[in-house]
Design a protein around this motif. Sequence first.
Motif, PDB file in Angstrom:
ATOM      1  N   ALA A 227       0.835  -1.208   0.000  1.00 38.21           N
ATOM      2  CA  ALA A 227       0.000   0.000   0.000  1.00 38.21           C
ATOM      3  C   ALA A 227       0.872   1.260   0.000  1.00 38.21           C
TER       4      ALA A 227
ATOM      5  N   SER B 266      -8.723  -6.002   0.287  1.00 39.91           N
ATOM      6  CA  SER B 266      -7.599  -5.094   0.012  1.00 39.91           C
ATOM      7  C   SER B 266      -8.027  -3.643   0.208  1.00 39.91           C
TER       8      SER B 266
ATOM      9  N   VAL C 148      -6.380  -0.961   2.867  1.00 42.80           N
ATOM     10  CA  VAL C 148      -5.870   0.355   2.471  1.00 42.80           C
ATOM     11  C   VAL C 148      -6.588   1.472   3.249  1.00 42.80           C
TER      12      VAL C 148
ATOM     13  N   ALA D  17      -5.996   5.256   1.495  1.00 41.83           N
ATOM     14  CA  ALA D  17      -6.927   5.227   0.365  1.00 41.83           C
ATOM     15  C   ALA D  17      -6.787   6.460  -0.528  1.00 41.83           C
TER      16      ALA D  17
END
Length: 395
Positions: free
Chosen positions: A337, A354, A358, A364
């Motif tokens: 990430a 996933s 994140v 994100a």
Amino acid sequence: MAKKTVKDVNLAGKVVFVRVDFNVPLDGKTITDDTRIRAALPTIGHLDDAKLVLASHLGRPKGEPVDKYSLAPCAQRLSELLGKPVKFIDDCISQEKTAAIAAMQPGDVILLENTRFYPGEESKQEDQMMAFAEKLAAGAEAYVNDAFGSSHRKHASVYGVPKRVKPAVMGFLVEKEVAALDRVYNAPKDGFIVVLGGAKVDEKIKVIKSLLPRCDKMLIGGAMSWAFYKAQGKEIGMSFCPEGSPEAAADILATMGEHLDKLVLPGDVHMQNVQGDHSLVFAPADGIKPGWDALDIGPETKARYASLIEKATTVFWNGPMGKFEDKPFDEGTLAVAEAMGKCPGFNVVGGGDSVAAVTQMGLADKMDHVSTGGGASLEFLEAGGLPGIEVVDDD
Ligand code: ADP
Ligand code: MG
């Protein structure tokens, strides 16, 4: 992919059937995360002079009403978010629904009950699916797909209704997904890195076969790796390896020929002695011993994957690198990430777990796109489109 969107049509005053994705997590009748409802607000807001009939699925009720999967809490939540009443109809096809639609004024919003309470919604028999779609669509004068996560299914509310109701267009959420995934689908091979993790190779076998020839490198992590190890005859001890996965991995190893050079498996692992003192050690790929559970990729793999990702021109990532829910086995997933966050190339993450990882890690907003659809994003990259999007009007 040139498809019409809500911006291309004037739906003022029309009864518009909007397929949304309100498949939210619930604790009893309480919505624990309303992200998916919020995600539909741009499209709903844009259509504020139409008469909106919203439909969604929630959970897996298997063709009959199940109280815990009722969409009633979503109507309440949407009403709070919109600051106006949202009428909830507790079915999808009754007289009551038809009468409620007939009485609508522009600006009104109705939410129907869970489409999966009816066997026709998911029926594999086209005539039954279409028969339900006709009833579901009754009264609608336009169709909007804003449920990307369901667009890979030939279900009545996603595929049947837009076959009957025209104009049929994409909402903003779907438009954004399609733009991002189209870009990944058409990514130049040089510098295109695919990162695949999670558990089940058999669910991801088609996308592996489709993407391996088209990418620069495919980095494998998560429990999926152990299926490949097993197929190579390595010891995997007590590591998680779902049924069907080693066979699927063996199929890939046997059929992908020259492309296998691009398939990168973890060179080391982080494992726990689950039948002994529960100690943790790093070990090379061929160092997993009976009684040990490999729960994450190891430090060398982490560094190798991170450096490949940072230099990529396009990255698509699906599936965590390890059992990220249990620390410290989130380290491999975190490394991927973070590397994606640093990568100046175009990067997309998709997949329920996933995306959760994140988001938990607060990364994100470092991604170019976070897909709302796990299975749908994989199928899009495999085929270059999805049934629920192809059925929408061409631009
Ligand atoms: P996604 O939802 O992102 O597509 P999957 O559903 O395929 O991902 O897999 C996610 C699950 O796999 C997570 O619950 C994660 O804990 C589990 N997992 C990944 N690697 C391992 C591992 N090495 N051992 C046990 N579980 C793992
Ligand atoms: Mg998952």
